[in-house]
Design a protein around this motif. Structure first.
Motif, PDB file in Angstrom:
ATOM      1  N   LEU A  13      33.383  -9.865  -1.501  1.00 44.65           N
ATOM      2  CA  LEU A  13      32.203 -10.596  -1.662  1.00 44.65           C
ATOM      3  C   LEU A  13      32.002 -11.731  -2.176  1.00 44.65           C
ATOM      4  O   LEU A  13      31.212 -12.687  -1.908  1.00 44.65           O
ATOM      5  N   ASP A  14      32.767 -11.921  -3.105  1.00 47.76           N
ATOM      6  CA  ASP A  14      32.672 -13.491  -3.740  1.00 47.76           C
ATOM      7  C   ASP A  14      33.144 -14.355  -2.776  1.00 47.76           C
ATOM      8  O   ASP A  14      32.740 -15.594  -2.679  1.00 47.76           O
ATOM      9  N   THR A  15      34.400 -14.296  -1.999  1.00 47.11           N
ATOM     10  CA  THR A  15      34.607 -14.905  -0.785  1.00 47.11           C
ATOM     11  C   THR A  15      33.550 -15.257   0.223  1.00 47.11           C
ATOM     12  O   THR A  15      33.383 -16.267   0.404  1.00 47.11           O
ATOM     13  N   ILE A  16      33.167 -14.108   0.481  1.00 48.03           N
ATOM     14  CA  ILE A  16      31.773 -14.440   1.372  1.00 48.03           C
ATOM     15  C   ILE A  16      30.606 -15.343   0.853  1.00 48.03           C
ATOM     16  O   ILE A  16      30.018 -15.980   1.562  1.00 48.03           O
ATOM     17  N   LEU A  17      30.218 -14.954  -0.301  1.00 50.02           N
ATOM     18  CA  LEU A  17      29.196 -15.874  -1.259  1.00 50.02           C
ATOM     19  C   LEU A  17      29.545 -17.023  -1.340  1.00 50.02           C
ATOM     20  O   LEU A  17      28.796 -18.090  -1.637  1.00 50.02           O
ATOM     21  N   ALA A  18      30.756 -17.511  -1.684  1.00 49.09           N
ATOM     22  CA  ALA A  18      30.906 -19.025  -2.317  1.00 49.09           C
ATOM     23  C   ALA A  18      30.647 -19.907  -1.496  1.00 49.09           C
ATOM     24  O   ALA A  18      29.838 -20.934  -2.178  1.00 49.09           O
ATOM     25  N   PRO A  19      30.651 -20.001  -0.072  1.00 49.63           N
ATOM     26  CA  PRO A  19      30.003 -21.080   0.593  1.00 49.63           C
ATOM     27  C   PRO A  19      28.285 -21.179   0.267  1.00 49.63           C
ATOM     28  O   PRO A  19      27.880 -22.128   0.539  1.00 49.63           O
ATOM     29  N   LEU A  20      27.836 -20.036  -0.079  1.00 51.44           N
ATOM     30  CA  LEU A  20      26.377 -20.148  -0.246  1.00 51.44           C
ATOM     31  C   LEU A  20      25.960 -20.583  -1.536  1.00 51.44           C
ATOM     32  O   LEU A  20      24.945 -21.283  -1.729  1.00 51.44           O
ATOM     33  N   ALA A  21      26.773 -20.394  -2.607  1.00 56.96           N
ATOM     34  CA  ALA A  21      26.526 -20.756  -4.095  1.00 56.96           C
ATOM     35  C   ALA A  21      26.225 -22.211  -4.064  1.00 56.96           C
ATOM     36  O   ALA A  21      27.012 -22.951  -3.815  1.00 56.96           O
ATOM     37  N   ASN A  22      25.174 -22.379  -4.887  1.00 56.44           N
ATOM     38  CA  ASN A  22      24.834 -24.110  -5.310  1.00 56.44           C
ATOM     39  C   ASN A  22      24.629 -24.693  -3.999  1.00 56.44           C
ATOM     40  O   ASN A  22      24.755 -26.010  -3.806  1.00 56.44           O
ATOM     41  N   ALA A  23      24.489 -24.151  -2.794  1.00 58.11           N
ATOM     42  CA  ALA A  23      24.159 -24.895  -1.414  1.00 58.11           C
ATOM     43  C   ALA A  23      22.843 -25.459  -1.444  1.00 58.11           C
ATOM     44  O   ALA A  23      21.798 -24.728  -2.052  1.00 58.11           O
ATOM     45  N   HIS A  29      14.005 -25.974  -3.682  1.00 60.04           N
ATOM     46  CA  HIS A  29      14.033 -25.372  -5.109  1.00 60.04           C
ATOM     47  C   HIS A  29      15.061 -24.054  -5.045  1.00 60.04           C
ATOM     48  O   HIS A  29      15.343 -23.796  -3.956  1.00 60.04           O
ATOM     49  N   SER A  30      15.427 -23.819  -6.058  1.00 64.43           N
ATOM     50  CA  SER A  30      16.747 -22.713  -6.105  1.00 64.43           C
ATOM     51  C   SER A  30      15.952 -21.491  -6.836  1.00 64.43           C
ATOM     52  O   SER A  30      15.151 -21.314  -7.398  1.00 64.43           O
ATOM     53  N   HIS A  31      16.669 -20.500  -6.299  1.00 61.57           N
ATOM     54  CA  HIS A  31      16.693 -19.148  -6.455  1.00 61.57           C
ATOM     55  C   HIS A  31      17.945 -18.565  -7.017  1.00 61.57           C
ATOM     56  O   HIS A  31      18.676 -18.803  -6.458  1.00 61.57           O
ATOM     57  N   THR A  32      17.749 -17.443  -7.803  1.00 62.52           N
ATOM     58  CA  THR A  32      18.775 -16.667  -7.871  1.00 62.52           C
ATOM     59  C   THR A  32      18.624 -15.444  -6.944  1.00 62.52           C
ATOM     60  O   THR A  32      17.754 -14.737  -7.081  1.00 62.52           O
ATOM     61  N   TRP A  33      19.615 -15.454  -5.991  1.00 58.03           N
ATOM     62  CA  TRP A  33      19.677 -14.438  -4.901  1.00 58.03           C
ATOM     63  C   TRP A  33      20.672 -13.245  -5.385  1.00 58.03           C
ATOM     64  O   TRP A  33      21.764 -13.267  -5.790  1.00 58.03           O
ATOM     65  N   ARG A  34      20.369 -12.098  -5.115  1.00 59.23           N
ATOM     66  CA  ARG A  34      21.220 -10.771  -5.351  1.00 59.23           C
ATOM     67  C   ARG A  34      21.366 -10.106  -4.276  1.00 59.23           C
ATOM     68  O   ARG A  34      20.643  -9.750  -3.245  1.00 59.23           O
ATOM     69  N   VAL A  79      23.276 -18.539  -6.908  1.00 60.97           N
ATOM     70  CA  VAL A  79      22.030 -19.503  -6.916  1.00 60.97           C
ATOM     71  C   VAL A  79      22.199 -20.364  -5.674  1.00 60.97           C
ATOM     72  O   VAL A  79      23.266 -21.121  -5.300  1.00 60.97           O
ATOM     73  N   ALA A  80      21.199 -20.617  -5.021  1.00 57.53           N
ATOM     74  CA  ALA A  80      20.996 -21.358  -3.743  1.00 57.53           C
ATOM     75  C   ALA A  80      19.835 -21.864  -3.736  1.00 57.53           C
ATOM     76  O   ALA A  80      18.933 -21.341  -4.110  1.00 57.53           O
ATOM     77  N   LYS A  81      19.744 -23.157  -2.934  1.00 60.00           N
ATOM     78  CA  LYS A  81      18.228 -23.756  -2.817  1.00 60.00           C
ATOM     79  C   LYS A  81      17.947 -23.698  -1.301  1.00 60.00           C
ATOM     80  O   LYS A  81      18.693 -23.219  -0.520  1.00 60.00           O
ATOM     81  N   HIS A  82      16.639 -23.441  -1.402  1.00 55.59           N
ATOM     82  CA  HIS A  82      16.003 -23.362   0.120  1.00 55.59           C
ATOM     83  C   HIS A  82      14.591 -24.134   0.001  1.00 55.59           C
ATOM     84  O   HIS A  82      14.093 -24.375  -0.965  1.00 55.59           O
ATOM     85  N   ALA A  83      14.151 -24.261   0.953  1.00 53.75           N
ATOM     86  CA  ALA A  83      12.712 -24.937   1.238  1.00 53.75           C
ATOM     87  C   ALA A  83      12.247 -24.322   2.625  1.00 53.75           C
ATOM     88  O   ALA A  83      12.952 -24.159   3.545  1.00 53.75           O
TER      89      ALA A  83
END
Length: 67
Positions: A57-67, A26-31, A11-15
């Protein structure tokens, strides 16, 4: 041809700004889906260690989650 598919979600925010108007963040769930293909398997009958792919993959995505 052999393939391994690994998926994850985060899950990450964007605008966006459209015609000078800022959208409310607002947040979206990204796959994310990774597909690895190869012609041969290793001595264990595996194309790749999918658990290691999941960890990377978890390591790569960690900085993006909840950002």
């Amino acid at each position: 041809m052999f393939s391994v598919c690994v998926t994850s979600k985060f899950v990450a925010k964007h605008a966006v700004t459209i015609q000078g108007v800022d959208e409310t963040p607002h947040s979206h769930t990204w796959r994310v889906e990774i597909v690895i293909e190869g012609e041969t398997l290793d001595d264990d009958g595996l194309l790749i260690d999918f658990i290691e792919v999941e960890k990377q993959l978890d390591t790569i995505l960690a900085p993006l989650a909840n950002a």
